[in-house]
Design an enzyme around this catalytic site. Structure first.
Site, PDB file in Angstrom:
ATOM      1  N   ARG A 122      22.687  40.467  52.232  1.00  0.00           N
ATOM      2  CA  ARG A 122      23.056  39.844  50.887  1.00  0.00           C
ATOM      3  C   ARG A 122      22.660  38.392  50.860  1.00  0.00           C
ATOM      4  O   ARG A 122      21.948  38.037  50.102  1.00  0.00           O
ATOM      5  CB  ARG A 122      24.647  39.676  50.481  1.00  0.00           C
ATOM      6  CG  ARG A 122      24.915  38.870  49.606  1.00  0.00           C
ATOM      7  CD  ARG A 122      26.062  39.417  48.817  1.00  0.00           C
ATOM      8  NE  ARG A 122      26.083  40.734  48.434  1.00  0.00           N
ATOM      9  CZ  ARG A 122      26.842  41.736  48.478  1.00  0.00           C
ATOM     10  NH1 ARG A 122      28.394  41.296  48.892  1.00  0.00           N
ATOM     11  NH2 ARG A 122      27.029  42.958  48.029  1.00  0.00           N
ATOM     12  N   TYR A 123      22.823  37.728  51.877  1.00  0.00           N
ATOM     13  CA  TYR A 123      22.317  36.185  52.038  1.00  0.00           C
ATOM     14  C   TYR A 123      21.166  36.255  52.923  1.00  0.00           C
ATOM     15  O   TYR A 123      20.829  37.167  53.595  1.00  0.00           O
ATOM     16  CB  TYR A 123      23.264  35.596  52.936  1.00  0.00           C
ATOM     17  CG  TYR A 123      24.888  35.717  52.174  1.00  0.00           C
ATOM     18  CD1 TYR A 123      25.102  34.608  50.891  1.00  0.00           C
ATOM     19  CD2 TYR A 123      25.813  36.171  52.451  1.00  0.00           C
ATOM     20  CE1 TYR A 123      26.089  34.609  50.316  1.00  0.00           C
ATOM     21  CE2 TYR A 123      26.973  36.405  51.645  1.00  0.00           C
ATOM     22  CZ  TYR A 123      27.405  35.484  50.758  1.00  0.00           C
ATOM     23  OH  TYR A 123      28.494  35.325  50.081  1.00  0.00           O
ATOM     24  N   ARG A 126      21.729  35.991  57.093  1.00  0.00           N
ATOM     25  CA  ARG A 126      22.959  36.954  57.819  1.00  0.00           C
ATOM     26  C   ARG A 126      23.097  38.034  57.247  1.00  0.00           C
ATOM     27  O   ARG A 126      22.997  38.281  56.267  1.00  0.00           O
ATOM     28  CB  ARG A 126      24.124  36.156  57.892  1.00  0.00           C
ATOM     29  CG  ARG A 126      24.637  35.274  56.701  1.00  0.00           C
ATOM     30  CD  ARG A 126      25.385  34.151  56.963  1.00  0.00           C
ATOM     31  NE  ARG A 126      26.368  33.860  55.492  1.00  0.00           N
ATOM     32  CZ  ARG A 126      25.666  33.008  54.634  1.00  0.00           C
ATOM     33  NH1 ARG A 126      24.330  32.875  54.735  1.00  0.00           N
ATOM     34  NH2 ARG A 126      26.250  32.694  53.501  1.00  0.00           N
ATOM     35  N   CYS A 135      40.096  52.304  61.118  1.00  0.00           N
ATOM     36  CA  CYS A 135      41.115  50.960  61.577  1.00  0.00           C
ATOM     37  C   CYS A 135      42.476  51.640  62.109  1.00  0.00           C
ATOM     38  O   CYS A 135      42.632  52.672  61.933  1.00  0.00           O
ATOM     39  CB  CYS A 135      41.454  50.544  60.381  1.00  0.00           C
ATOM     40  SG  CYS A 135      40.018  49.431  59.728  1.00  0.00           S
ATOM     41  N   CYS A 139      44.961  49.029  55.745  1.00  0.00           N
ATOM     42  CA  CYS A 139      45.610  48.115  54.578  1.00  0.00           C
ATOM     43  C   CYS A 139      45.275  48.607  53.485  1.00  0.00           C
ATOM     44  O   CYS A 139      44.407  49.132  52.887  1.00  0.00           O
ATOM     45  CB  CYS A 139      44.797  46.649  54.774  1.00  0.00           C
ATOM     46  SG  CYS A 139      44.468  46.176  56.283  1.00  0.00           S
ATOM     47  N   CYS A 142      42.661  47.263  50.936  1.00  0.00           N
ATOM     48  CA  CYS A 142      41.194  47.232  51.551  1.00  0.00           C
ATOM     49  C   CYS A 142      40.381  47.246  50.441  1.00  0.00           C
ATOM     50  O   CYS A 142      40.531  47.978  49.485  1.00  0.00           O
ATOM     51  CB  CYS A 142      41.358  48.483  52.296  1.00  0.00           C
ATOM     52  SG  CYS A 142      39.568  48.794  53.128  1.00  0.00           S
ATOM     53  N   ARG A 144      37.244  48.107  50.998  1.00  0.00           N
ATOM     54  CA  ARG A 144      36.471  49.187  51.034  1.00  0.00           C
ATOM     55  C   ARG A 144      37.288  50.470  51.022  1.00  0.00           C
ATOM     56  O   ARG A 144      37.159  51.525  51.901  1.00  0.00           O
ATOM     57  CB  ARG A 144      35.833  49.281  52.430  1.00  0.00           C
ATOM     58  CG  ARG A 144      34.988  47.989  52.729  1.00  0.00           C
ATOM     59  CD  ARG A 144      33.989  47.753  53.703  1.00  0.00           C
ATOM     60  NE  ARG A 144      33.365  46.490  53.589  1.00  0.00           N
ATOM     61  CZ  ARG A 144      33.360  45.518  54.534  1.00  0.00           C
ATOM     62  NH1 ARG A 144      34.171  45.718  55.442  1.00  0.00           N
ATOM     63  NH2 ARG A 144      32.910  44.180  54.385  1.00  0.00           N
ATOM     64  N   ASP A 303      39.831  41.642  45.396  1.00  0.00           N
ATOM     65  CA  ASP A 303      38.736  42.261  44.715  1.00  0.00           C
ATOM     66  C   ASP A 303      38.913  43.106  43.651  1.00  0.00           C
ATOM     67  O   ASP A 303      40.108  43.695  43.567  1.00  0.00           O
ATOM     68  CB  ASP A 303      37.717  43.087  45.952  1.00  0.00           C
ATOM     69  CG  ASP A 303      37.089  42.132  46.788  1.00  0.00           C
ATOM     70  OD1 ASP A 303      36.509  41.078  46.433  1.00  0.00           O
ATOM     71  OD2 ASP A 303      36.836  42.353  47.886  1.00  0.00           O
ATOM     72  N   ASP A 340      34.825  37.064  45.787  1.00  0.00           N
ATOM     73  CA  ASP A 340      33.513  37.517  46.052  1.00  0.00           C
ATOM     74  C   ASP A 340      33.105  38.402  44.623  1.00  0.00           C
ATOM     75  O   ASP A 340      33.751  39.305  44.113  1.00  0.00           O
ATOM     76  CB  ASP A 340      33.922  38.712  46.992  1.00  0.00           C
ATOM     77  CG  ASP A 340      32.656  39.037  47.885  1.00  0.00           C
ATOM     78  OD1 ASP A 340      31.411  38.686  47.703  1.00  0.00           O
ATOM     79  OD2 ASP A 340      32.896  39.348  49.113  1.00  0.00           O
ATOM     80  N   LYS A 347      30.015  35.239  47.957  1.00  0.00           N
ATOM     81  CA  LYS A 347      31.361  34.659  47.617  1.00  0.00           C
ATOM     82  C   LYS A 347      31.106  33.403  46.989  1.00  0.00           C
ATOM     83  O   LYS A 347      30.223  32.508  47.441  1.00  0.00           O
ATOM     84  CB  LYS A 347      31.887  34.383  49.119  1.00  0.00           C
ATOM     85  CG  LYS A 347      32.276  35.555  49.863  1.00  0.00           C
ATOM     86  CD  LYS A 347      32.468  35.216  51.375  1.00  0.00           C
ATOM     87  CE  LYS A 347      32.771  36.241  52.400  1.00  0.00           C
ATOM     88  NZ  LYS A 347      31.458  37.045  52.532  1.00  0.00           N
TER      89      LYS A 347
HETATM   90  C1  LIG Z   1      31.023  37.465  53.531  1.00  0.00           C
HETATM   91  C2  LIG Z   1      29.809  38.121  53.961  1.00  0.00           C
HETATM   92  C3  LIG Z   1      28.928  37.474  54.745  1.00  0.00           C
HETATM   93  C4  LIG Z   1      29.362  36.291  55.516  1.00  0.00           C
HETATM   94  O1  LIG Z   1      29.566  35.213  54.841  1.00  0.00           O
HETATM   95  P1  LIG Z   1      29.882  33.680  55.415  1.00  0.00           P
HETATM   96  O2  LIG Z   1      30.128  32.909  54.035  1.00  0.00           O
HETATM   97  O3  LIG Z   1      28.816  33.322  55.894  1.00  0.00           O
HETATM   98  O4  LIG Z   1      30.910  33.884  55.961  1.00  0.00           O
HETATM   99  C5  LIG Z   1      27.625  37.991  54.839  1.00  0.00           C
HETATM  100  N1  LIG Z   1      27.443  39.177  54.339  1.00  0.00           N
HETATM  101  C6  LIG Z   1      28.341  39.688  53.408  1.00  0.00           C
HETATM  102  C7  LIG Z   1      27.645  41.046  52.571  1.00  0.00           C
HETATM  103  C8  LIG Z   1      29.309  39.129  53.230  1.00  0.00           C
HETATM  104  O5  LIG Z   1      30.106  39.764  52.174  1.00  0.00           O
END
Ligand SMILES: *Cc1c(COP(=O)(O)O)cnc(C)c1O
Length: 441
Positions: A122-123, A126, A135, A139, A142, A144, A303, A340, A347
């Site tokens: 997504r980002y 990362r 798990c 939870c 959850c 998911r 969520d 989110d 986020k």
């Molecule tokens: C939360 C999340 C991350 C990590 O986000 P940070 O703000 O760097 O902690 C990375 N990918 C996805 C899809 C996420 O939901």
């Protein structure tokens, strides 16, 4: 430090009359004896549901399965279980069968933003890597929920290899977040293999692991696990405490092992109605976390996943909680409150407002006490025109290994060198009507 109390002993003996403390502290014994049926729950806790209630609960369990470790079960206060934070997080509520119009199966579009199974990219730099779909405790809140107990969605080795291949072939990724399910449901050997493969990739700087084991099954944090993980530093670990009651002698010991082994520890809390939607409870929680060297990282707005409507609070409750923390307590004890974005925007931080007003040379602010103050901006400030030609800029930046220039969102609107003057949504009627059909983005 109470590691094994009378109540736990009673539960252990009900599971198996020959059970010893060594069984109780064996994480595999805990998993083997996890509570998956309402009737077992009743037998072990002495709580009896009314006939109608039990039927409803069983119906709920058919849709969203139940699993509670004996350890987590032992934290329930059976005398006032209806308001007990551990009970509410682990035992189904018929509220889970309520589906609101705006509820979604995959609210964060994790499956849509998935280039290969198991990876959510997504980002820019990362990825989220789902390496387990199981798990030790399910939870009730959850996000998911769609995947819980779905045996088909447990990633096999081939799928994990595909995920690793994707990461290997995508050099912009510098941070891999192992999540699930709970990654610590995997064996030490399997984790070792995944971490070894990831560590072979030169562009991976940081690996993170998200786990709820310190909360629901602290005995999983064994010396062997620590030794396995330590080989692959830097690894950051995020856990998921929601209520101060979850911080027990056993969980403290698990956190201590992790912190002593050099894993920076963070915590993600979900804001849950009836569990922790109270500034005083949250303050107690963050204080207990930092006492155990855990940095509160995120406070999540619940969520829009199906079956969670009874847990949701208005956003204002989260802002009120953050208001009660900022300035009132240590800065590093304050998490970032985030929503989110439904649809997959990632986020989004939300905060109380501290900037009240501003003019061309002054800003007006307020502090946590309500003091209104001003900050005088400099009369002379020579902005450096930035055309991102960093080689000739007078500011010093060693360009060796420096980030490539990105060009995203509001950052792009603010920059000197980019001509974009606005961002316009796709399929905007007004833009479509324009003859040249040019979107300024
Ligand atoms: C939360 C999340 C991350 C990590 O986000 P940070 O703000 O760097 O902690 C990375 N990918 C996805 C899809 C996420 O939901």
């Amino acid at each position: 430090m109470v590691i094994y109390n009378e109540k736990q002993q009673r539960i252990a003996e009900k599971i198996n009359p020959a059970a010893r403390i060594s069984n109780w502290k064996d994480w595999k014994w805990q998993l083997r004896n996890s509570i998956k049926e309402i009737s077992t729950f009743e037998k072990l806790t002495g709580i009896t549901f009314e006939e109608n209630e039990r039927k409803l609960l069983e119906k709920t369990v058919e849709k969203f399965p139940l699993s509670i470790t004996p350890y987590y079960l032992s934290l329930i206060d059976t005398k006032d279980y209806k308001n007990d934070p551990v009970f509410l997080q682990s035992v189904p509520s018929p509220g889970e069968l309520v589906v609101e119009k705006y509820d979604m199966v995959d609210p964060l579009s994790e499956d849509k933003d998935s280039p290969v199974p198991g990876i959510t990219h997504r980002y820019p730099d990362r990825v989220l890597f789902h390496i387990s779909n199981i798990c030790s405790m399910y939870c009730r809140h959850c996000t998911r929920k769609r995947k819980v107990g779905d045996r088909d969605s447990i990633p096999n080795k081939e799928e994990i290899i595909k995920g690793i291949e994707y990461i290997k072939n995508t050099p912009v990724i510098r941070d891999v977040l192992l999540s699930g399910g709970d990654p610590f449901m995997l064996s030490d050997e399997y984790l070792d293999w995944i971490l070894t493969e990831l560590r072979k990739i030169p562009h991976i700087e940081v690996i993170r692991i998200g786990t709820r084991m310190p909360v629901v099954l602290p005995y999983r944090i064994t010396d062997e696990l620590i030794a396995t993980l330590k080989k692959h530093h830097p690894i950051w670990i995020n856990t998921h405490f929601n209520h101060p009651r979850e911080i027990t002698g056993s969980s403290r010991e698990a956190l201590k092992k992790l912190a002593d082994a050099g894993f920076p520890l963070g915590n993600q809390t979900v804001l849950l109605a009836g569990v922790n939607d109270c500034p005083r409870i949250m303050k107690r929680l963050v204080h207990k976390l930092v006492q155990n060297r855990v940095r509160p990282y995120y406070l999540y707005q619940c969520d829009l996943s199906e079956g969670l409507s009874h847990f949701r609070t208005p956003v204002g409750k989260g802002i009120e909680i953050i208001e009660s923390l900022i300035g009132h307590t240590s800065g590093f004890a304050v998490p970032t409150y985030v929503i989110d974005a439904p649809g997959g925007g990632g986020k989004i931080p939300v905060m109380p407002n501290y900037l009240i007003s501003w003019s061309t040379n002054k800003v007006v602010l307020r502090n946590y006490e309500g003091v209104i103050t001003t900050y005088k901006e400099p009369d002379r400030y020579e902005p450096i025109f930035c055309d991102r030609n960093c080689e000739v800029c007078k500011l010093q930046l060693n360009l060796d290994g420096a980030e490539a220039i990105q060009n995203i969102g509001i950052e792009k609107l603010l920059s000197d060198y980019d001509d974009a003057i606005s961002l316009t949504p796709e399929n905007n009627d007004r833009m479509d009507r324009r003859s040249d059909n040019k979107i300024s983005e």
